[in-house]
Design an enzyme around this catalytic site. Structure first.
Site, PDB file in Angstrom:
ATOM      1  CG  HIS A  92      -2.081   0.927   1.114  1.00  0.00           C
ATOM      2  ND1 HIS A  92      -1.984   2.285   1.332  1.00  0.00           N
ATOM      3  CD2 HIS A  92      -3.374   0.687   0.775  1.00  0.00           C
ATOM      4  CE1 HIS A  92      -3.174   2.838   1.146  1.00  0.00           C
ATOM      5  NE2 HIS A  92      -4.032   1.896   0.808  1.00  0.00           N
ATOM      6  CG  ASP A 135      -7.901  -2.358  -2.955  1.00  0.00           C
ATOM      7  OD1 ASP A 135      -9.065  -1.947  -2.825  1.00  0.00           O
ATOM      8  OD2 ASP A 135      -6.919  -1.605  -2.925  1.00  0.00           O
TER       9      ASP A 135
END
Length: 321
Positions: free
Chosen positions: A248, A306
């Site tokens: 991330h 995600d």
């Protein structure tokens, strides 16, 4: 508030894990809107207010017929959200705090209805009207998957999973779509137009489209046997291939939302007893390998929100697109 180095995400001072485990989405909405958690009476009143405004103008059903059946749902949602300003003239003055709050309530209550309608239209099924006696997440699942010819039974595990997905995506500080909404708002555009702009930004594969991109990557891998090949490609600096759903830009530690979503994902897979979906098999095996691989551990490339939300949504029955 986000501390990317420590892996912390707070909504108005409350840790995301506490909100996701002990509350529901509408409680988080109240917190974000008003700055504090509601009392039980305030929660009941707010829930009732939202659930009594889930219907959309009947002319919206005709609006959908202007789209091709294979239109991307994000294209449909951008159009629908912008069109809300044509139906609700009493809440389009962005300078009026009262009108802004009415617009916020309408958006929270009606967007699931519009999203479900977009999905139903894409598969050629009849629209399903909302039911005010259900929870926010259960109502959304029913609108998406119920059919007129039989009663739809709410699975509490799946409804809870959907609710947690909503909570975990409710706020993420100054991200791309939030910045877009604020930029549009700075021009004095009405709230519905601003949110439509934010959804258009969310469509991008580097933002809201990341979970779709992750599922497409799993399709590209194709089988468990090919996972080592793609792991090697991800480590190769000269290979343009990127392992979607890992790491991330903000969190240099483990994404706190991913920890919650990982648990939720596994609960959904267990509840549905899914054993014959090759895509989900690849995802589970990829997760195991990545979490034990020194390269990924050293570079802190952990599965992100995600990765797990994409798998969970697929398991719930939502198509990748």
């Amino acid at each position: 508030y986000i501390d990317g180095d420590k892996g912390i995400l707070l909504y108005r001072g409350y840790p995301i894990d506490q909100l996701a485990e002990k509350g529901d989405f509408l409680e988080s909405c109240y917190l974000l809107l008003y700055g504090e958690l509601p009392t039980q009476q305030e929660k009941n009143d707010f829930d009732r207010c939202i659930m009594q405004h889930t219907m959309v103008h009947e002319q919206f059903s005709r609006f959908f017929h202007g789209f091709r059946r294979d239109s991307h749902p994000m294209a449909v949602m951008v159009a629908c959200l912008g069109a809300m300003s044509a139906f609700y003239h009493d809440s389009i003055d962005i300078t009026d705090p009262h009108q802004r709050m009415i617009a916020s309530v309408r958006l929270i209550s009606k967007v699931p209805t519009l999203a479900a309608m977009a999905y139903k239209y894409s598969i050629g099924q009849a629209f399903v009207y909302p039911r005010n006696d259900l929870s926010y997440a259960a109502n959304f699942l029913r609108m998406c998957f119920a059919v007129p010819c039989e009663e739809y039974k709410i699975n509490p595990v799946l409804a809870r999973a959907m609710d947690q997905i909503f909570i975990l995506h409710a706020d993420h500080e100054q991200n791309a779509s939030t910045s877009t909404v604020r930029l549009a708002g700075s021009s004095g555009a009405n709230p519905f137009a601003c949110i439509a702009a934010g959804v258009a930004c969310l469509w991008g594969p580097a933002h809201g489209g990341a979970n779709e991109a992750c599922l497409k990557m799993l399709q590209e891998i194709g089988s468990i046997k090919r996972i080592p090949e793609f792991i090697a490609r991800a480590k190769d600096k000269n290979d343009p291939f990127r392992l979607m759903g890992f790491g991330h830009r903000v969190y240099k530690n483990y994404d706190p939302r991913a920890k919650i979503m990982q648990k939720t994902c596994h609960e959904v897979l267990k509840e549905l007893n899914i054993q014959d979906d090759p895509l989900l098999d690849i995802a589970i095996e990829l997760e195991k390998i990545a979490l034990s691989d020194e390269y990924f551990i050293e570079k802190k490339l952990y599965p992100n929100v995600d990765f797990y939300s994409g798998i969970t949504l697929k398991a719930l029955g939502f198509p990748t697109e």
